[in-house]
Design a protein around this motif. Sequence first.
Motif, mmCIF file in Angstrom:
data_model
loop_
_atom_site.group_PDB
_atom_site.id
_atom_site.type_symbol
_atom_site.label_atom_id
_atom_site.label_comp_id
_atom_site.label_asym_id
_atom_site.label_seq_id
_atom_site.Cartn_x
_atom_site.Cartn_y
_atom_site.Cartn_z
ATOM 1 N N UNK A 196 2.097 -1.375 -2.056
ATOM 2 C CA UNK A 196 0.896 -2.179 -1.831
ATOM 3 C C UNK A 196 -0.429 -1.351 -1.536
ATOM 4 N N UNK A 197 -1.354 -2.009 -1.280
ATOM 5 C CA UNK A 197 -2.752 -1.363 -1.104
ATOM 6 C C UNK A 197 -3.148 -1.339 0.571
ATOM 7 N N UNK A 198 -3.707 -0.718 0.970
ATOM 8 C CA UNK A 198 -4.348 -0.526 2.483
ATOM 9 C C UNK A 198 -4.015 0.923 3.106
ATOM 10 N N UNK A 199 -3.582 0.997 4.099
ATOM 11 C CA UNK A 199 -3.591 2.380 5.037
ATOM 12 C C UNK A 199 -2.327 2.140 5.881
ATOM 13 N N UNK A 200 -1.608 3.373 5.674
ATOM 14 C CA UNK A 200 -0.256 3.572 6.458
ATOM 15 C C UNK A 200 -0.272 4.932 6.923
ATOM 16 N N UNK A 201 0.489 5.128 8.346
ATOM 17 C CA UNK A 201 0.697 6.255 8.742
ATOM 18 C C UNK A 201 2.307 6.675 8.766
ATOM 19 N N UNK A 202 2.766 7.692 8.037
ATOM 20 C CA UNK A 202 4.336 8.286 8.113
ATOM 21 C C UNK A 202 4.193 9.589 8.738
ATOM 22 N N UNK A 203 4.641 9.566 9.883
ATOM 23 C CA UNK A 203 4.759 10.987 10.526
ATOM 24 C C UNK A 203 3.333 11.335 11.029
ATOM 25 N N UNK A 204 2.702 12.520 10.447
ATOM 26 C CA UNK A 204 1.528 13.060 10.879
ATOM 27 C C UNK A 204 0.928 12.740 9.586
ATOM 28 N N UNK A 205 1.084 12.062 8.528
ATOM 29 C CA UNK A 205 0.020 11.727 7.176
ATOM 30 C C UNK A 205 -0.010 10.349 6.950
ATOM 31 N N UNK A 206 -1.460 10.168 6.801
ATOM 32 C CA UNK A 206 -1.863 8.575 6.625
ATOM 33 C C UNK A 206 -2.201 8.442 5.270
ATOM 34 N N UNK A 207 -1.925 7.721 4.743
ATOM 35 C CA UNK A 207 -2.123 7.285 2.956
ATOM 36 C C UNK A 207 -3.112 6.118 3.005
ATOM 37 N N UNK A 208 -4.078 6.272 2.278
ATOM 38 C CA UNK A 208 -5.149 5.118 2.143
ATOM 39 C C UNK A 208 -5.559 4.879 0.748
ATOM 40 N N UNK A 209 -5.524 3.563 0.451
ATOM 41 C CA UNK A 209 -5.868 3.299 -1.182
ATOM 42 C C UNK A 209 -7.496 2.901 -0.995
ATOM 43 N N UNK A 210 -8.210 3.169 -0.206
ATOM 44 C CA UNK A 210 -9.590 2.711 0.195
ATOM 45 C C UNK A 210 -10.585 3.330 -0.967
#
Length: 471
Positions: A181-195
Amino acid sequence: MRAIAILCCLSALCPDSALRATEQRPNVIVFLADDLGYAESAWRSEFDFPTPAIESIRRNGVCLTSGYVTASYCSPSRAALMTGRYQSRFGYEKNPVGAANEDPDVGLPVSEKTLAQYFKDAGYKTALVGKWHLGGTARFHPQRRGFDEFFGFLHEGHYYVPPPFEGVSTMLRVKRLPDGSEGRVTIGSTTFSTHMGNAEPAYDANNPILRSSQPVEEAAYFTDAITREACGFIERSRDQPFFLYVAYNAVHSPLQGAESYMRKFRHIEDIQRRIFAAMLANMDDSMAEVLKVLQKNGLNDNTLIVFLSDNGGPTRELTSSNAPLRGEKGDLYEGGIRVPFLMQWNGRLPAGSQFDEPVCATDILPTTLAAAGIVAPAGRSDGVNLLPFLTDEESNPPHDELFWRQNQKAALRKGDWKLVNNSRKRNEPQWELFNLSNDTSETHDLARREPERLQMLIERWEEIAAEMPPQ
């Protein structure tokens, strides 16, 4: 008579020490931040959190409120700083990224003499700590461009801590989140973002941290490593004049904040902004450590310090603010090229003062060389020695005009008037005209109201561009 005889003997035995005692040539430190926005430090009232080291340079020196760089991205801007010349004069307008850094033809032309070479030729000890980004192959290596010592990396960016990113909070740009998907998610200490719509570049690929030309394993968060190396150079060099170029990669992406700083800013809800704050505070503390080492070694009063950013901040990427300026990194609006710019030289420059006339990064070379009593070839620089202007010995503005050419984009500032073509279309310039005396934010395009002035400035820009090699 006996005392005179003793002094004569000491002078004969230690002529270099006697020379240093009488001449006291100043040390020079240039602090260069990476992608720091115009409003992102304590020298601006709009700022969200403190940067006491940067503030101390402002408080003890001169704040240059109309300080410009010659490009709105990294490598061409650094080329002009290192040479004192518009990078367009030697055809260096593109910004190499990734594998382009290792193209054997890409780098600051070897025909151009660098600031470090001038200092080295005059007997100074020279060092670069941090980011180079002026050529990633052997002939462009910093130690072949005037630096006695080099610790850092050669490309446009580097992870502050490599994978698996231990001890830091990291935010990475991605095209899609792990679930597609698109958006933002934090997994552990890493945040992933498609912005941003793109993925984080492979910054570390073929881009090791080097000591001289040898890869090294670096355990420290890289801003802290820069601190350690800069302080070590000062300690080793305190008995001779030195030129130190501290080129941070902060606050350039990738966004990585050390956990101790993340805790300090836990009140900031937006994780992207919190990481940015952690990175900038870390850099500011790094500068504070360097300033403390100067003070400890009694060098503070005999060191000319310059602080600036290489270009404006990329707002969407980093949350950078360039307020009240329009635009960001990549633009030729003020937000892309007008940067935080400070100078401190205790006892020589007026402490706590402000200088509002336009100045440029090209001025750093003639200014620092003049401070050191080093004569550069006449007519070689596009910069101006700022010392007489900053001390009120000279009342006229340092520059009548400033010029920009950045691929398809173009700009000219002449007095308070600013001509801008920020279009990406090579054959369809979209000229705008602004009066910066009452429109710093470039919100009122006066091109239609002032057609004669517009045409005059276009013709002047074209005259200067004709002096440059064709694109």
